[in-house]
Design a protein around this motif. Structure first.
Motif, PDB file in Angstrom:
ATOM      1  N   THR A 435     -28.917   6.884   2.166  1.00  0.00           N
ATOM      2  CA  THR A 435     -29.300   8.203   1.658  1.00  0.00           C
ATOM      3  C   THR A 435     -29.173   8.339   0.150  1.00  0.00           C
ATOM      4  N   ASP A 436     -28.037   7.905  -0.408  1.00  0.00           N
ATOM      5  CA  ASP A 436     -27.809   8.047  -1.851  1.00  0.00           C
ATOM      6  C   ASP A 436     -26.830   6.966  -2.306  1.00  0.00           C
ATOM      7  N   PRO A 437     -27.331   5.776  -2.603  1.00  0.00           N
ATOM      8  CA  PRO A 437     -26.455   4.650  -2.965  1.00  0.00           C
ATOM      9  C   PRO A 437     -25.629   4.867  -4.225  1.00  0.00           C
ATOM     10  N   SER A 438     -25.946   5.913  -4.996  1.00  0.00           N
ATOM     11  CA  SER A 438     -25.173   6.165  -6.215  1.00  0.00           C
ATOM     12  C   SER A 438     -23.790   6.730  -5.904  1.00  0.00           C
ATOM     13  N   ARG A 439     -23.592   7.242  -4.694  1.00  0.00           N
ATOM     14  CA  ARG A 439     -22.294   7.818  -4.327  1.00  0.00           C
ATOM     15  C   ARG A 439     -21.267   6.713  -4.078  1.00  0.00           C
ATOM     16  N   ARG A 440     -20.047   6.930  -4.533  1.00  0.00           N
ATOM     17  CA  ARG A 440     -18.977   5.980  -4.247  1.00  0.00           C
ATOM     18  C   ARG A 440     -18.345   6.315  -2.900  1.00  0.00           C
ATOM     19  N   VAL A 441     -17.902   5.290  -2.198  1.00  0.00           N
ATOM     20  CA  VAL A 441     -17.157   5.452  -0.948  1.00  0.00           C
ATOM     21  C   VAL A 441     -15.783   4.848  -1.155  1.00  0.00           C
ATOM     22  N   ILE A 442     -14.745   5.672  -0.955  1.00  0.00           N
ATOM     23  CA  ILE A 442     -13.376   5.255  -1.251  1.00  0.00           C
ATOM     24  C   ILE A 442     -12.518   5.466  -0.012  1.00  0.00           C
ATOM     25  N   LEU A 443     -11.852   4.410   0.420  1.00  0.00           N
ATOM     26  CA  LEU A 443     -10.991   4.463   1.595  1.00  0.00           C
ATOM     27  C   LEU A 443      -9.536   4.345   1.171  1.00  0.00           C
ATOM     28  N   PHE A 444      -8.695   5.258   1.681  1.00  0.00           N
ATOM     29  CA  PHE A 444      -7.247   5.172   1.521  1.00  0.00           C
ATOM     30  C   PHE A 444      -6.640   4.914   2.896  1.00  0.00           C
ATOM     31  N   VAL A 445      -6.028   3.749   3.073  1.00  0.00           N
ATOM     32  CA  VAL A 445      -5.513   3.363   4.388  1.00  0.00           C
ATOM     33  C   VAL A 445      -4.157   2.678   4.226  1.00  0.00           C
ATOM     34  N   GLY A 446      -3.249   2.952   5.155  1.00  0.00           N
ATOM     35  CA  GLY A 446      -1.937   2.331   5.125  1.00  0.00           C
ATOM     36  C   GLY A 446      -1.970   0.925   5.701  1.00  0.00           C
ATOM     37  N   ASP A 447      -0.948   0.134   5.352  1.00  0.00           N
ATOM     38  CA  ASP A 447      -0.914  -1.252   5.817  1.00  0.00           C
ATOM     39  C   ASP A 447      -0.789  -1.352   7.332  1.00  0.00           C
ATOM     40  N   GLY A 448      -0.098  -0.401   7.965  1.00  0.00           N
ATOM     41  CA  GLY A 448       0.023  -0.414   9.414  1.00  0.00           C
ATOM     42  C   GLY A 448      -1.293  -0.114  10.095  1.00  0.00           C
ATOM     43  N   SER A 449      -1.948   0.939   9.665  1.00  0.00           N
ATOM     44  CA  SER A 449      -3.241   1.314  10.241  1.00  0.00           C
ATOM     45  C   SER A 449      -4.282   0.224  10.026  1.00  0.00           C
ATOM     46  N   PHE A 450      -4.240  -0.403   8.877  1.00  0.00           N
ATOM     47  CA  PHE A 450      -5.209  -1.427   8.516  1.00  0.00           C
ATOM     48  C   PHE A 450      -5.207  -2.573   9.530  1.00  0.00           C
ATOM     49  N   GLN A 451      -4.033  -2.887  10.059  1.00  0.00           N
ATOM     50  CA  GLN A 451      -3.947  -4.024  10.971  1.00  0.00           C
ATOM     51  C   GLN A 451      -4.690  -3.785  12.284  1.00  0.00           C
ATOM     52  N   LEU A 452      -4.938  -2.533  12.643  1.00  0.00           N
ATOM     53  CA  LEU A 452      -5.626  -2.254  13.901  1.00  0.00           C
ATOM     54  C   LEU A 452      -7.116  -2.575  13.853  1.00  0.00           C
TER      55      LEU A 452
END
Length: 571
Positions: A435-452
Motif C-alpha cells: 500500500t505505501d512502502p514509504s512507511r516504516r514498520v517497527i517491532l518491539f519484542v521481548g527476548d522471551g516472546s521472540f523465542q516463540l
C-alpha cells in the motif's frame, strides 16, 4: 465458458475485490489444488513457517488492509491456527480462514483418512472453529456456493470478526456462474431505526449541551468498526479533550492539542486519571473494557454520566438503545450539533505533550530503563510509522510514548498471546509494502516472546520485507515476573545469540544489519544515524539490553492487580 468460473476463482476474485493481494498460510494435500489458482486471481502466496504464525500474520495484515485471508489444511493445519484466529475474534479483526477439507465423497463414506480422528467424523474440527467465527460455511453444493461465499465475506467485513470457509477438494474446480462477481458485495451496515435513533440523538444532544466539562474516550472498537474519521471530526468540531485506552492507542492524532493521553483507570498517569474522572460527561466510543485495557476494571466513572457508542447499540446512562449503531448516530450527531453551545472546562484539558519525556530525561544514570526509553523514542518515531508491540513490557511501555501524526499501533491487549507480534509484524509489513512502502514498520519484542515465533523472520527475509526489530533483552518473561514468581525458574529462558538470527535464517550479506545497544548514549547514537539506520533499505535487528527486573510503570501496577485477581476466591 465465459459466463462461468470455478468456485475457488470466485472466492479468490472476491478477496481481490476486497483489497487482499497476498494470502497467508501453509500448503497441505487438501488445499494444494486450491493454491494452484492463486495467480489466476492476481493473488500472491506468502507461505509461512507454521499455521500459528500464519494466523498472527493474517491478523497483522488485516489491521493495515481491513481484511485478510488465511489458508490451512484440514485437521492438523486448521487446529494449529486456531489460537491466532481466536485472537482475531477476541480483538475484532476480520480474517477469512479458508480450510481445504477432504472430498464430499470421502466424507459421506466416513473414510479413514489421514488428518482425521479415525472415527469418520469430518465435522469435529469445523465445530471447534464455530465459536470463534462469525459465520461458518462448508461449500458442498455448487448451486449455492457463490451465495455462501458472499455471505461469509460480508459478515467478515461488517462484523469485524473471522469467518470460516470449508472447501472440499472436489468442490474447488466445480464450475459456477461468474455473474455475481459483477456486483460488489453490499457492505453497508444495517440501518438504525429512524424513530429510535432520533430519540437517542435528542437525549444525547441535550446532555452534551448541559455538560460543563465533557470528554471523549476512544476505545478499540472505534478502530475496528471504522469510525476513526468521525472521531477526529468530533474532536475538532467540539474541541473537547480526547483520551484513548491501551487498545486504541494511535486512534487519535496525538499531536492534536486536545489529545489528553491514555486512560487506564487506576493505572493512568495522575493527570489523565483526574481529567477523565472529573468529567461530568464521557462520550465513550467503541469501549472494550477488558482487564488490561481498563486497569484491572478500575474505572472510576459514572454510568449515569456516560454515553456509550457501540457498533450494534447505544447506551445513554442506564438506558440502552438496541440496534442503534455508532457509525450512523455519530454522523447525525456531527451534522446536527450546534458546536457554539458546547462548554469547556480547564479541569479536563489535555496534559502537557512532553510531560513524560521531560520526566524521563531527568532520570539519572546511563542504564536503559523502561521509564527512560519509552518516552524517549517518541522523538525518534516518524509520521505514519507502523509500531507493533509484543504482549509484555513493550505493550505497557508504549503507553508512555507520544506518537507523531498518523502512527498506526498494533498490539494484542485483550487476547495477549505471547509471540503474536513477530507474525503480526510480517503481515503488517507485507500490507505496508503493498500500500505505501514509504512507511516504516517497527517491532518491539521481548527476548522471551521472540523465542516463540522468531522463525517468521525467515518469511520476512524471503519476501524482502524490511522492518526494524527492536529486541528487548531482559533475560526472560518479565511480564510474568511482574505478576508472579519474579525469581522462579519457569520465567527464565535460554539465552540466544540474537545477532546471528538473521544470518542463520538466510539473510545474505548486504540484506540485513545488526546492532547491540546497552547504554542510553548508544541508543541516542543509533537513532542519530539518520537514513543509515532510520530509513535503511534492509531488515534490521537491534538487541537492546534492559535490567531483568525493570518494567514500565503501567505493568508494575497491572501485574499486582492481576495477581490479586488471579488469587481471588469465592466468598
Amino acid at each position: 465458458m465465459a459466463d462461468e468460473t470455478t468456485i475457488i476463482l470466485y472466492l479468490y476474485k472476491r478477496l481481490y475485490q476486497l483489497g487482499i493481494r497476498s494470502i497467508h498460510g501453509l500448503p497441505g494435500d487438501y488445499n494444494l489444488v486450491a493454491l494452484d489458482s492463486l495467480p489466476k486471481a492476481g493473488l500472491s502466496w506468502v507461505g509461512n513457517c507454521n499455521e500459528l504464525n500464519a494466523g498472527y500474520a493474517a491478523d497483522g495484515y488485516a489491521r493495515i488492509k481491513g481484511i485478510s485471508a488465511l489458508i490451512t489444511t484440514f485437521g492438523v493445519g486448521e487446529l494449529s491456527a486456531l489460537a491466532a484466529v481466536a485472537g482475531s475474534y477476541s480483538e475484532n479483526v476480520p480474517v477469512v480462514h479458508i480450510v481445504g477439507v477432504p472430498s464430499t465423497i470421502a466424507q459421506r463414506q466416513g473414510a479413514l483418512l489421514h488428518h482425521t480422528l479415525g472415527n469418520g467424523d469430518f465435522s469435529v474440527f469445523a465445530n471447534m472453529s464455530r465459536n470463534i467465527s462469525k459465520v461458518l460455511v462448508n461449500i458442498t453444493d455448487p448451486t449455492i456456493a457463490a451465495r455462501e461465499i458472499d455471505r461469509a465475506l460480508t459478515a467478515c467485513i461488517v462484523s469485524a470478526r473471522p469467518v470460516y470457509i470449508g472447501l472440499p477438494t472436489d468442490m474447488v474446480e466445480r464450475k459456477i456462474p461468474r455473474n455475481g462477481l459483477d456486483t460488489p458485495l453490499n457492505l453497508s451496515l444495517h440501518p438504525n431505526d429512524p424513530e429510535v435513533e432520533a430519540d437517542a440523538l435528542e437525549v444525547i444532544t441535550e446532555l452534551i449541551y448541559s455538560a460543563n466539562n465533557a470528554v471523549i474516550l476512544v476505545d478499540a472498537c472505534a478502530i475496528r468498526h471504522r469510525v476513526v474519521d468521525e472521531v477526529h471530526e468530533l474532536i475538532d468540531k467540539t474541541q473537547l479533550p480526547a483520551f484513548v485506552t491501551p487498545m486504541s492507542k494511535g486512534a487519535v492524532d496525538e499531536t492534536n492539542p486536545r489529545f489528553g493521553g491514555v486512560y487506564i483507570g487506576d493505572v493512568s498517569r495522575p493527570d489523565v486519571k483526574a481529567a477523565v474522572e472529573s468529567a461530568d460527561l464521557i462520550l465513550s466510543i467503541g469501549a472494550l473494557k477488558s482487564d488490561f485495557n481498563s486497569g484491572g476494571f478500575s474505572y472510576h466513572t459514572s454510568t449515569k454520566r456516560t454515553i456509550e457508542f457501540h457498533s450494534d447499540h447505544t447506551k445513554v446512562g442506564f438506558a440502552t438503545y438496541p440496534c442503534i449503531g455508532m457509525k450512523s448516530i455519530l454522523r447525525k450527531l456531527l451534522d446536527s450539533l450546534e458546536f457554539s453551545k458546547i462548554r469547556h472546562s480547564e479541569s479536563a484539558k489535555s496534559n502537557p505533550p512532553h510531560l513524560a519525556n521531560e520526566e524521563a530525561e531527568k532520570s539519572e544514570g546511563d542504564e536503559i530503563t523502561h521509564s527512560w526509553f519509552w518516552p524517549h523514542i517518541g522523538n525518534w518515531l516518524q509520521e505514519n510509522d507502523v509500531v507493533i508491540t509484543e504482549t509484555g513490557t513493550a505493550n505497557f511501555g508504549i503507553l508512555e510514548t507520544r506518537f507523531p501524526k498518523g502512527v498506526t499501533a498494533i498490539s494484542q491487549v485483550l487476547w495477549g498471546s505471547i509471540g503474536y507480534s513477530v507474525g503480526a509484524c510480517q503481515g503488517a509489513a507485507l500490507a505496508v509494502k503493498e500500500t505505501d512502502p514509504s512507511r516504516r514498520v517497527i517491532l518491539f519484542v521481548g527476548d522471551g516472546s521472540f523465542q516463540l515465533t522468531f522463525n517468521e523472520l525467515s518469511t520476512m527475509i524471503r519476501h524482502g520485507l524490511k522492518p526494524i526489530i527492536v529486541l528487548i533483552n531482559n533475560d526472560g518473561y518479565t511480564i510474568e515476573r511482574m505478576i508472579h514468581g519474579p525469581e522462579e525458574s519457569y520465567n527464565d529462558i535460554q539465552s540466544w545469540k540474537h545477532t546471528k538470527v538473521l544470518e542463520t535464517l538466510g539473510a545474505k550479506e548486504g540484506e540485513y544489519e545488526n546492532y547491540v545497544v546497552k547504554t542510553r548514549q548508544e541508543v541516542d547514537d543509533l537513532f542519530k544515524r539518520g537514513n543509515e539506520f532510520s530509513k535503511a533499505n534492509v531488515i534490521q535487528m537491534v538487541e537492546l539490553f534492559m535490567p531483568k527486573m525493570d518494567a514500565p510503570r503501567a505493568l508494575k501496577i497491572t501485574g499486582k492487580m492481576s495477581e490479586k485477581l488471579n488469587a481471588r476466591m469465592e466468598a
